[in-house]
Design a protein around this motif. Structure first.
Motif, PDB file in Angstrom:
ATOM      1  N   THR A  85     -32.743  30.117  33.993  1.00 20.16           N
ATOM      2  CA  THR A  85     -32.510  28.944  33.153  1.00 20.16           C
ATOM      3  C   THR A  85     -32.480  29.313  31.678  1.00 20.16           C
ATOM      4  OG1 THR A  85     -33.671  27.611  34.803  1.00 20.16           O
ATOM      5  CG2 THR A  85     -33.320  26.609  32.658  1.00 20.16           C
ATOM      6  N   ASP A  86     -33.389  30.174  31.260  1.00 21.29           N
ATOM      7  CA  ASP A  86     -33.414  30.590  29.857  1.00 21.29           C
ATOM      8  C   ASP A  86     -32.147  31.348  29.472  1.00 21.29           C
ATOM      9  OD1 ASP A  86     -35.874  29.442  29.365  1.00 21.29           O
ATOM     10  OD2 ASP A  86     -36.989  31.282  29.875  1.00 21.29           O
ATOM     11  N   GLU A  87     -31.686  32.211  30.378  1.00 17.90           N
ATOM     12  CA  GLU A  87     -30.443  32.939  30.104  1.00 17.90           C
ATOM     13  C   GLU A  87     -29.263  31.982  30.000  1.00 17.90           C
ATOM     14  OE1 GLU A  87     -30.395  35.600  33.412  1.00 17.90           O
ATOM     15  OE2 GLU A  87     -31.310  37.231  32.275  1.00 17.90           O
ATOM     16  N   LEU A  88     -29.241  30.972  30.856  1.00 18.50           N
ATOM     17  CA  LEU A  88     -28.159  29.985  30.809  1.00 18.50           C
ATOM     18  C   LEU A  88     -28.197  29.169  29.522  1.00 18.50           C
ATOM     19  CD1 LEU A  88     -28.068  28.716  34.502  1.00 18.50           C
ATOM     20  CD2 LEU A  88     -26.368  30.112  33.336  1.00 18.50           C
ATOM     21  N   ARG A  89     -29.398  28.819  29.061  1.00 21.86           N
ATOM     22  CA  ARG A  89     -29.527  28.084  27.796  1.00 21.86           C
ATOM     23  C   ARG A  89     -29.033  28.923  26.623  1.00 21.86           C
ATOM     24  NH1 ARG A  89     -35.137  25.800  29.307  1.00 21.86           N
ATOM     25  NH2 ARG A  89     -34.541  23.807  30.218  1.00 21.86           N
ATOM     26  N   LYS A  90     -29.419  30.200  26.612  1.00 25.71           N
ATOM     27  CA  LYS A  90     -28.980  31.092  25.533  1.00 25.71           C
ATOM     28  C   LYS A  90     -27.465  31.259  25.560  1.00 25.71           C
ATOM     29  CE  LYS A  90     -33.228  33.772  25.216  1.00 25.71           C
ATOM     30  NZ  LYS A  90     -33.882  35.064  25.482  1.00 25.71           N
ATOM     31  N   GLU A  91     -26.907  31.414  26.752  1.00 24.22           N
ATOM     32  CA  GLU A  91     -25.445  31.547  26.890  1.00 24.22           C
ATOM     33  C   GLU A  91     -24.735  30.276  26.435  1.00 24.22           C
ATOM     34  OE1 GLU A  91     -21.848  33.459  27.926  1.00 24.22           O
ATOM     35  OE2 GLU A  91     -23.861  34.241  27.647  1.00 24.22           O
ATOM     36  N   CYS A  92     -25.298  29.137  26.792  1.00 18.68           N
ATOM     37  CA  CYS A  92     -24.712  27.856  26.375  1.00 18.68           C
ATOM     38  C   CYS A  92     -24.751  27.714  24.854  1.00 18.68           C
ATOM     39  CB  CYS A  92     -25.459  26.708  27.040  1.00 18.68           C
ATOM     40  SG  CYS A  92     -24.749  25.093  26.726  1.00 18.68           S
ATOM     41  N   ASP A  93     -25.877  28.048  24.245  1.00 24.46           N
ATOM     42  CA  ASP A  93     -25.982  27.982  22.783  1.00 24.46           C
ATOM     43  C   ASP A  93     -24.999  28.930  22.114  1.00 24.46           C
ATOM     44  OD1 ASP A  93     -27.940  26.062  22.916  1.00 24.46           O
ATOM     45  OD2 ASP A  93     -29.602  27.494  22.733  1.00 24.46           O
ATOM     46  N   ARG A  94     -24.856  30.148  22.668  1.00 22.23           N
ATOM     47  CA  ARG A  94     -23.917  31.122  22.121  1.00 22.23           C
ATOM     48  C   ARG A  94     -22.478  30.604  22.211  1.00 22.23           C
ATOM     49  NH1 ARG A  94     -20.388  34.690  23.560  1.00 22.23           N
ATOM     50  NH2 ARG A  94     -20.678  34.364  25.778  1.00 22.23           N
ATOM     51  N   LEU A  95     -22.154  29.986  23.334  1.00 20.61           N
ATOM     52  CA  LEU A  95     -20.800  29.455  23.511  1.00 20.61           C
ATOM     53  C   LEU A  95     -20.538  28.269  22.579  1.00 20.61           C
ATOM     54  CD1 LEU A  95     -20.387  29.712  27.382  1.00 20.61           C
ATOM     55  CD2 LEU A  95     -19.269  31.100  25.632  1.00 20.61           C
ATOM     56  N   TYR A  96     -21.548  27.431  22.350  1.00 23.75           N
ATOM     57  CA  TYR A  96     -21.399  26.320  21.410  1.00 23.75           C
ATOM     58  C   TYR A  96     -21.121  26.839  20.001  1.00 23.75           C
ATOM     59  CZ  TYR A  96     -22.476  22.111  24.081  1.00 23.75           C
ATOM     60  OH  TYR A  96     -22.416  21.050  24.929  1.00 23.75           O
ATOM     61  N   ILE A  97     -21.875  27.865  19.603  1.00 26.23           N
ATOM     62  CA  ILE A  97     -21.688  28.436  18.267  1.00 26.23           C
ATOM     63  C   ILE A  97     -20.308  29.066  18.146  1.00 26.23           C
ATOM     64  CG2 ILE A  97     -22.484  30.282  16.725  1.00 26.23           C
ATOM     65  CD1 ILE A  97     -25.344  29.673  17.807  1.00 26.23           C
ATOM     66  N   GLU A  98     -19.896  29.800  19.179  1.00 27.36           N
ATOM     67  CA  GLU A  98     -18.584  30.449  19.159  1.00 27.36           C
ATOM     68  C   GLU A  98     -17.458  29.410  19.110  1.00 27.36           C
ATOM     69  OE1 GLU A  98     -16.028  33.338  22.090  1.00 27.36           O
ATOM     70  OE2 GLU A  98     -18.224  33.502  22.115  1.00 27.36           O
ATOM     71  N   LEU A  99     -17.595  28.343  19.881  1.00 29.94           N
ATOM     72  CA  LEU A  99     -16.580  27.292  19.872  1.00 29.94           C
ATOM     73  C   LEU A  99     -16.535  26.577  18.528  1.00 29.94           C
ATOM     74  CD1 LEU A  99     -14.423  25.853  21.488  1.00 29.94           C
ATOM     75  CD2 LEU A  99     -16.181  24.312  22.351  1.00 29.94           C
ATOM     76  N   TYR A 100     -17.695  26.366  17.917  1.00 32.38           N
ATOM     77  CA  TYR A 100     -17.739  25.736  16.597  1.00 32.38           C
ATOM     78  C   TYR A 100     -17.007  26.590  15.562  1.00 32.38           C
ATOM     79  CZ  TYR A 100     -19.642  23.434  12.470  1.00 32.38           C
ATOM     80  OH  TYR A 100     -19.768  22.770  11.276  1.00 32.38           O
ATOM     81  N   LYS A 101     -17.211  27.912  15.622  1.00 31.41           N
ATOM     82  CA  LYS A 101     -16.511  28.818  14.700  1.00 31.41           C
ATOM     83  C   LYS A 101     -15.004  28.776  14.937  1.00 31.41           C
ATOM     84  CE  LYS A 101     -20.318  32.078  14.134  1.00 31.41           C
ATOM     85  NZ  LYS A 101     -20.800  33.435  14.429  1.00 31.41           N
ATOM     86  N   LEU A 102     -14.590  28.735  16.204  1.00 30.66           N
ATOM     87  CA  LEU A 102     -13.159  28.675  16.516  1.00 30.66           C
ATOM     88  C   LEU A 102     -12.529  27.367  16.039  1.00 30.66           C
ATOM     89  CD1 LEU A 102     -13.074  30.222  20.093  1.00 30.66           C
ATOM     90  CD2 LEU A 102     -12.168  31.221  17.987  1.00 30.66           C
ATOM     91  N   ILE A 103     -13.253  26.280  16.165  1.00 38.24           N
ATOM     92  CA  ILE A 103     -12.746  24.993  15.680  1.00 38.24           C
ATOM     93  C   ILE A 103     -12.560  25.042  14.171  1.00 38.24           C
ATOM     94  CG2 ILE A 103     -13.348  22.553  15.357  1.00 38.24           C
ATOM     95  CD1 ILE A 103     -14.722  22.699  18.123  1.00 38.24           C
ATOM     96  N   ARG A 104     -13.542  25.630  13.472  1.00 41.95           N
ATOM     97  CA  ARG A 104     -13.441  25.757  12.016  1.00 41.95           C
ATOM     98  C   ARG A 104     -12.230  26.602  11.618  1.00 41.95           C
ATOM     99  NH1 ARG A 104     -15.043  21.764   9.651  1.00 41.95           N
ATOM    100  NH2 ARG A 104     -17.205  21.276   9.766  1.00 41.95           N
ATOM    101  N   LYS A 105     -11.998  27.711  12.323  1.00 41.45           N
ATOM    102  CA  LYS A 105     -10.844  28.558  12.032  1.00 41.45           C
ATOM    103  C   LYS A 105      -9.545  27.807  12.294  1.00 41.45           C
ATOM    104  CE  LYS A 105     -12.993  32.999  13.075  1.00 41.45           C
ATOM    105  NZ  LYS A 105     -12.978  34.145  13.996  1.00 41.45           N
ATOM    106  N   TYR A 106      -9.504  27.082  13.388  1.00 44.03           N
ATOM    107  CA  TYR A 106      -8.322  26.310  13.741  1.00 44.03           C
ATOM    108  C   TYR A 106      -8.000  25.272  12.667  1.00 44.03           C
ATOM    109  CZ  TYR A 106      -5.462  22.896  16.272  1.00 44.03           C
ATOM    110  OH  TYR A 106      -4.492  22.014  16.636  1.00 44.03           O
ATOM    111  N   LEU A 107      -9.023  24.535  12.242  1.00 43.55           N
ATOM    112  CA  LEU A 107      -8.803  23.509  11.220  1.00 43.55           C
ATOM    113  C   LEU A 107      -8.398  24.124   9.883  1.00 43.55           C
ATOM    114  CD1 LEU A 107     -11.689  21.007  12.022  1.00 43.55           C
ATOM    115  CD2 LEU A 107      -9.247  20.733  12.475  1.00 43.55           C
ATOM    116  N   GLY A 108      -8.974  25.280   9.539  1.00 42.53           N
ATOM    117  CA  GLY A 108      -8.598  25.962   8.296  1.00 42.53           C
ATOM    118  C   GLY A 108      -7.159  26.436   8.327  1.00 42.53           C
TER     119      GLY A 108
END
Length: 157
Positions: A85-108
């Protein structure tokens, strides 16, 4: 140069209409914003691709797509099962951060292309002699834009 800019403008007219990502509200957290974008993309991308009519070829193509999807799902399911469960939470948080960065790049990048479109539309009625330096300046401005430079100079994994 006119042709180069015109191609980008055509892409802007065609592609950006498919994925219209709203800007982040000031009171919205990054995870909430990412979740809102995920839901938006799921609504737009939830439609299955159209299957070409062509008898046996279309049936075989649809079958191959379903088999490939099933094997991907099975692999993903096995990977999820082996993690805690902890590994899944960390992976989920990492994916959220990565997706947020990609959205920012896309909008820029989208903002840069929209600025290029507006500048090009403003120069359409100039004669060729004064227009050439303007087009050259527009291209340089896009190439030097921080959003474009960030995407071009990032290290591919």
């Amino acid at each position: 140069m006119k042709h180069m800019i015109h191609e980008v403008i055509l892409l802007e007219k065609q592609y950006w209409q498919l994925v219209d990502i709203p800007p982040q509200e000031l009171t919205e957290s990054s995870n909430t914003y990412v979740l809102k974008i995920i839901n938006l993309l799921d609504e737009k991308g939830g439609q299955p691709p159209p299957i070409k009519s062509g008898g046996i070829a279309s049936l075989l193509g649809a079958t191959m797509i379903n088999v490939a999807d099933r094997t991907k799902d099975q692999n993903l399911h096995e990977q999820i099962r082996t993690k805690s469960t902890d590994e899944l939470r960390k992976e989920c948080d990492r994916l959220y951060i990565e997706l947020y960065k990609l959205i920012r790049k896309y909008l820029g990048l989208r903002r840069v292309v929209q600025d290029l479109t507006e500048s090009f539309q403003d120069t359409r009625f100039y004669p060729i002699v004064p227009r050439y330096p303007l087009l050259k300046t527009m291209i340089k401005r896009v190439l030097r834009a921080p959003a474009f430079a960030e995407i071009c100079h990032e290290v591919n994994e």
